[in-house]
Design an enzyme around this catalytic site. Structure first.
Site, PDB file in Angstrom:
ATOM      1  N   LYS A 121       0.784  -1.234  -0.161  1.00  0.00           N
ATOM      2  CA  LYS A 121       0.196   0.084  -0.268  1.00  0.00           C
ATOM      3  C   LYS A 121       0.662   1.184  -0.362  1.00  0.00           C
ATOM      4  CE  LYS A 121      -3.312  -2.174   1.982  1.00  0.00           C
ATOM      5  NZ  LYS A 121      -4.304  -2.724   3.109  1.00  0.00           N
ATOM      6  N   GLN A 165      -5.048  -1.664  10.008  1.00  0.00           N
ATOM      7  CA  GLN A 165      -4.907  -3.204   8.866  1.00  0.00           C
ATOM      8  C   GLN A 165      -5.126  -4.415   9.624  1.00  0.00           C
ATOM      9  OE1 GLN A 165      -3.153  -3.588   6.059  1.00  0.00           O
ATOM     10  NE2 GLN A 165      -4.250  -5.576   6.445  1.00  0.00           N
ATOM     11  N   ASP A 188     -12.154   1.952   4.105  1.00  0.00           N
ATOM     12  CA  ASP A 188     -11.637   0.348   3.953  1.00  0.00           C
ATOM     13  C   ASP A 188     -12.764  -0.005   3.787  1.00  0.00           C
ATOM     14  OD1 ASP A 188      -9.888  -1.356   3.624  1.00  0.00           O
ATOM     15  OD2 ASP A 188      -8.775  -1.256   5.955  1.00  0.00           O
TER      16      ASP A 188
END
Length: 362
Positions: A121, A165, A188
């Protein structure tokens, strides 16, 4: 109305008002410029059942021969095209208003797969011109430490997207932490209001979770029909399985979800026109699980020790790839399939969030 008040106000409003409010925050035209995925609202149709069941004609399934080989769905190449278009949008934003999107990432612990995802990322963000800030916290950090980091990013107007994450260490309340992310920065797509809007016809989330959205985009860009197909999703996690099943339904597939308590999973999987695996079990799906001509989307990314590899391991999927290529009509590889698309969708969501924040149009 303050944007920060949106989660509270939206939760109190009746459905029809929430629908209109969400629509104001959703850029449909922008999606069509970069992705093939349409607005979910544009997909909504009223179910109209015939009074008598009518059997549909089935396309003949090509019988597998010894030289049959599935088409490889190249997620890396498709993602590169999407990232190129995102980079172009970011450059125009910088030239016209002097601003660029900014993404914040919180990484807890030292999981090798999580470190790989975050590293990818960071590289991808730099390539398209998106600024990225990262905070690394130790495995034994407290929930308060994670929430404090989130709070700082929520209140920072220069941050347009926040990513925690996953998975988190078991001692942390994942639901509580995800719920603490500002809805407008939830790139997300895991905030309860985003997932709830994904589940309901007539609603459209601000952000669709990256991996499920990337899977749909792979299918669409590969010319694979979803409407009317029988789809089976293996796994029901909040990260992939659940939102993927909801998204496939919004695209008018008939969806079955398999999990650890499902009886006869092999038999059910063998009925799938589209099989999505997100179980996290290496080589779980063997040839006997597959319908000839099925399309396979393998979300599994399972690290296997490999001293010859640069990082000491390599990734394999949930599907036994060699067996599947002799039965399926198309399949995503691991790596190089869903993974690059997940990152591309994260960048896309971050760019869209910045466009909303800056009210950027041209």
């Amino acid at each position: 109305m303050s944007r920060r008040m949106f989660p509270v106000v939206a939760a109190l409003q009746p459905i029809w008002l929430r629908k209109n409010f969400l629509a104001q925050y959703t850029s449909r035209a922008f999606s069509s410029q970069i992705l093939k995925s349409p607005s979910l609202l544009s997909l909504d149709r009223a179910d109209s059942w015939c009074s008598a069941s009518k059997q549909s004609d089935h396309l003949a399934i090509q019988e597998c021969s010894n030289n049959w080989t599935a088409e490889i769905i190249d997620g890396k190449a498709i993602a590169e095209g999407i990232r190129s278009r995102i980079a172009s949008e970011v450059r125009q934003m910088k030239e016209l208003i002097g601003e660029v999107p900014s993404l914040a990432v919180i990484l807890v612990g030292q999981r090798r797969d999580s470190q790989t995802y975050v590293r990818n990322k960071i590289i991808a963000s730099e390539e398209v011109g998106i600024r990225l800030k990262m905070i690394g916290l130790p495995e034994n950090c407290t929930e308060s430490e994670v929430c404090n980091a989130l709070c700082r990013f929520n209140e920072d107007p220069s941050i347009h997207g926040i990513l925690v994450q996953l998975p988190l260490p078991q001692h942390l309340d994942e639901a509580k932490i995800l719920n603490a992310i500002s809805l407008e920065k939830d790139v997300d797509g895991f905030h309860p209001l985003n997932i709830g809007s994904l589940a309901m016809q007539g609603m459209e989330p601000l952000f669709i979770p990256c991996t499920p959205k990337g899977c749909i985009e792979l299918l669409l860009q590969s010319g694979i029909e979803i409407t009317g197909k029988k789809a089976v999703v293996i796994g029901r996690s909040n990260i992939v399985g659940l939102p993927k099943s909801l998204l496939l339904q919004r695209h008018h597939a008939t969806v079955t979800v398999l999990h650890a308590f499902t009886k006869n999973p092999e038999k059910i999987a063998r009925e799938a026109d589209i099989l999505v695996t997100a179980a996290g079990v290496p080589n779980l799906v063997r040839a006997s699980w597959l319908k000839p001509g099925a399309v396979i989307v393998d979300v599994g990314t399972n690290p296997v020790e490999d001293p010859r590899s640069e990082y000491g391991y390599h990734l394999i999927g949930d599907v036994c790839f060699d067996e599947a290529t002799r039965i399926a009509s198309a399949i995503t590889p691991v790596p190089g399939g869903v993974g690059p698309m997940t990152v591309a969708m994260l960048l896309y969501n971050t760019l869209e969030s910045a466009r909303r924040a800056f009210k950027f149009t041209y």
